[in-house]
Design a protein around this motif. Sequence first.
Motif, PDB file in Angstrom:
ATOM      1  N   CYS A 193      31.433  34.794  32.703  1.00  0.00           N
ATOM      2  CA  CYS A 193      31.731  35.803  33.760  1.00  0.00           C
ATOM      3  C   CYS A 193      31.404  37.270  32.894  1.00  0.00           C
ATOM      4  O   CYS A 193      31.169  37.200  31.734  1.00  0.00           O
ATOM      5  N   THR A 194      31.069  38.255  33.770  1.00  0.00           N
ATOM      6  CA  THR A 194      30.735  39.559  33.380  1.00  0.00           C
ATOM      7  C   THR A 194      31.777  40.360  34.031  1.00  0.00           C
ATOM      8  O   THR A 194      32.786  40.107  34.774  1.00  0.00           O
ATOM      9  N   THR A 197      32.160  39.901  37.689  1.00  0.00           N
ATOM     10  CA  THR A 197      32.817  38.682  38.092  1.00  0.00           C
ATOM     11  C   THR A 197      34.039  38.620  37.411  1.00  0.00           C
ATOM     12  O   THR A 197      34.345  37.418  37.128  1.00  0.00           O
ATOM     13  N   LYS A 199      36.997  38.822  38.299  1.00  0.00           N
ATOM     14  CA  LYS A 199      37.976  38.315  39.119  1.00  0.00           C
ATOM     15  C   LYS A 199      38.239  36.769  38.632  1.00  0.00           C
ATOM     16  O   LYS A 199      39.139  36.028  38.974  1.00  0.00           O
ATOM     17  N   LYS A 200      37.120  36.292  38.352  1.00  0.00           N
ATOM     18  CA  LYS A 200      37.178  34.798  38.310  1.00  0.00           C
ATOM     19  C   LYS A 200      37.899  34.350  36.900  1.00  0.00           C
ATOM     20  O   LYS A 200      38.755  33.674  36.853  1.00  0.00           O
TER      21      LYS A 200
END
Length: 278
Positions: A193-194, A197, A199-200
């Motif tokens: 994730c970055t 993202t 939220k992941k």
Amino acid sequence: MSCFGKVGTNISGLNGALVVGSKAKGAVGLPSSSGSLSFGESEKTKFPALRIDFMGKQLVLSDKRALGDWSVKAPSGFSLRAQASICVSRAMRWWEKTLQPNMVEINSAQELVDSLLNAGDRLVVVDFYSPGCGGCKALHPKICQLAESNPGAIFLKVNYEELRTMCQCLHIHVLPFFRFYRGSEGRLCSFSCTNATIKKFKDAMAKYGVERCSIGPAKGLDDSELVKLAEFGEIPRDLRRLPVPTGNMVMTSLEKSGSEKRAVTRMETEDKSPLIIV
């Protein structure tokens, strides 16, 4: 002859060394036994110059452009060797900033294996990063904030550049990358994730961060990963901890070895290769 070196160049000649440049701009340093320094103007160029009596020889360093390259001139027969070094300032080591007490840097494959096995029922997040990864750098402050807000979890940081072989054995091919582990359940999830993202990551923390008890000891890495790490010499091949290949039992018998008899079990593994267990 002449040679040119910028500030920070290390020039050695004969049995001594001349260092041009230091933390202070324009500073010049010499070993105390090398010679003496004097400042003035070059007689020929009328530019600021530095005269050095170095090991019985005289060097003239003139700054032809005030802030440009230094020109180093020496008598014939005098040899110079220039060597430049690059030093990474600690201010640039972003991966060491704002670390929380529950964030631990992993320095070897064995340390990763032991940390997972010793974590008990605590949630363990393994953070794979690289110092040269822009996404890792941008995400680092948020991971530190999440570690601070989840003190019961353990965050293990793995530098891909320093532990490349181990990461390849674990099939880490994209960065930043995260793995979640807990107790006897072993690996719970893995993803990249970055900042966009994140939220992941938060969803995974909300799902797996709830305290719970598991039956049995912590599992840690998968059996296939342990075997792979042992094959590449990243961890010792300890038969008590590495999985035994499955297969069909062939026979158990007593065999004599010298004056002793021992029970030997022969198995045929899934790849049809014989395995002898003593």
